[in-house]
Design a protein around this motif. Sequence first.
Motif, PDB file in Angstrom:
ATOM      1  N   LEU A   7       4.627  -4.741  26.561  1.00  0.00           N
ATOM      2  CA  LEU A   7       4.884  -5.879  26.028  1.00  0.00           C
ATOM      3  C   LEU A   7       6.341  -6.173  26.723  1.00  0.00           C
ATOM      4  O   LEU A   7       6.704  -7.354  26.810  1.00  0.00           O
ATOM      5  N   ASP A   8       7.082  -5.091  26.672  1.00  0.00           N
ATOM      6  CA  ASP A   8       8.391  -5.381  27.412  1.00  0.00           C
ATOM      7  C   ASP A   8       8.282  -5.787  28.754  1.00  0.00           C
ATOM      8  O   ASP A   8       9.064  -7.002  29.068  1.00  0.00           O
ATOM      9  N   GLN A   9       7.317  -5.256  29.584  1.00  0.00           N
ATOM     10  CA  GLN A   9       7.086  -5.893  30.816  1.00  0.00           C
ATOM     11  C   GLN A   9       6.549  -7.194  30.891  1.00  0.00           C
ATOM     12  O   GLN A   9       7.079  -8.254  31.608  1.00  0.00           O
ATOM     13  N   PHE A  10       5.781  -7.641  29.975  1.00  0.00           N
ATOM     14  CA  PHE A  10       5.016  -8.975  29.737  1.00  0.00           C
ATOM     15  C   PHE A  10       6.232 -10.170  29.584  1.00  0.00           C
ATOM     16  O   PHE A  10       6.201 -11.096  30.011  1.00  0.00           O
ATOM     17  N   SER A  15       9.683 -14.423  31.114  1.00  0.00           N
ATOM     18  CA  SER A  15      11.058 -14.761  31.109  1.00  0.00           C
ATOM     19  C   SER A  15      11.579 -15.213  32.500  1.00  0.00           C
ATOM     20  O   SER A  15      12.296 -16.147  32.969  1.00  0.00           O
ATOM     21  N   SER A  16      11.214 -14.141  33.417  1.00  0.00           N
ATOM     22  CA  SER A  16      11.734 -14.225  34.841  1.00  0.00           C
ATOM     23  C   SER A  16      10.993 -15.302  35.607  1.00  0.00           C
ATOM     24  O   SER A  16      11.530 -15.692  36.611  1.00  0.00           O
ATOM     25  N   VAL A  36       6.072  -8.656  20.003  1.00  0.00           N
ATOM     26  CA  VAL A  36       7.282  -8.856  20.738  1.00  0.00           C
ATOM     27  C   VAL A  36       7.956 -10.332  20.884  1.00  0.00           C
ATOM     28  O   VAL A  36       6.975 -11.437  20.766  1.00  0.00           O
ATOM     29  N   SER A  37       9.040 -10.494  20.991  1.00  0.00           N
ATOM     30  CA  SER A  37       9.445 -11.856  21.146  1.00  0.00           C
ATOM     31  C   SER A  37      10.927 -11.720  21.883  1.00  0.00           C
ATOM     32  O   SER A  37      11.639 -10.918  21.975  1.00  0.00           O
ATOM     33  N   LYS A 119      -1.147 -12.993  30.605  1.00  0.00           N
ATOM     34  CA  LYS A 119      -1.944 -12.645  29.511  1.00  0.00           C
ATOM     35  C   LYS A 119      -2.941 -11.322  29.663  1.00  0.00           C
ATOM     36  O   LYS A 119      -3.309 -10.606  28.981  1.00  0.00           O
ATOM     37  N   LYS A 120      -3.435 -11.501  31.002  1.00  0.00           N
ATOM     38  CA  LYS A 120      -4.539 -10.537  31.353  1.00  0.00           C
ATOM     39  C   LYS A 120      -4.094  -9.203  31.313  1.00  0.00           C
ATOM     40  O   LYS A 120      -4.694  -8.134  31.191  1.00  0.00           O
ATOM     41  N   ASP A 121      -2.721  -8.985  31.684  1.00  0.00           N
ATOM     42  CA  ASP A 121      -1.875  -7.947  31.792  1.00  0.00           C
ATOM     43  C   ASP A 121      -1.849  -7.242  30.310  1.00  0.00           C
ATOM     44  O   ASP A 121      -1.741  -5.875  30.166  1.00  0.00           O
ATOM     45  N   ILE A 122      -1.957  -7.937  29.242  1.00  0.00           N
ATOM     46  CA  ILE A 122      -1.790  -7.189  27.950  1.00  0.00           C
ATOM     47  C   ILE A 122      -3.282  -7.416  27.099  1.00  0.00           C
ATOM     48  O   ILE A 122      -3.066  -6.756  26.275  1.00  0.00           O
ATOM     49  N   VAL A 123      -4.170  -8.205  27.448  1.00  0.00           N
ATOM     50  CA  VAL A 123      -4.979  -8.303  26.726  1.00  0.00           C
ATOM     51  C   VAL A 123      -5.834  -7.242  26.192  1.00  0.00           C
ATOM     52  O   VAL A 123      -6.221  -7.140  25.258  1.00  0.00           O
TER      53      VAL A 123
END
Length: 126
Positions: A7-10, A15-16, A36-37, A119-123
């Motif tokens: 989630l931190d990576q997401f 943001s980057s 996460v926000s 989204k695929k990275d966290i789904v």
Amino acid sequence: MGDSNFLDQFKDDISSNVPGFIAVSVTEVETGVSYVSLSNKDDFDPEIASAYNLEVVKAKKSAIKALGLDSNIQDIMITLTDQIHIIDLSEKGDYFIYLAVDSTKANLGMTRALLKKYKKDIVNKL
């Protein structure tokens, strides 16, 4: 949920790499809990925005049911005068990603493509 490094990576990736990034959050639909926000503006709280956007999601789900549609929400886009807000639901509809971008700096097609990619990275981890 286990390890939240993904989630931190997401949020770092979003943001980057998303032009015009303002804020992002990932929120569970059933409980309203934000996993996460992140916001780059002190006066823009993505968790408050997500709480209100959860009501938008619930209202749209009710409308789909009332209309007897056999369909699921993929995303909801709200265009403001200077911002674009995207509410992107998971396939199962159990959580959503809320993303706000500056419409003068963002390219909508690129923004949606990047959101889908990240989204695929966290789904599969939520």
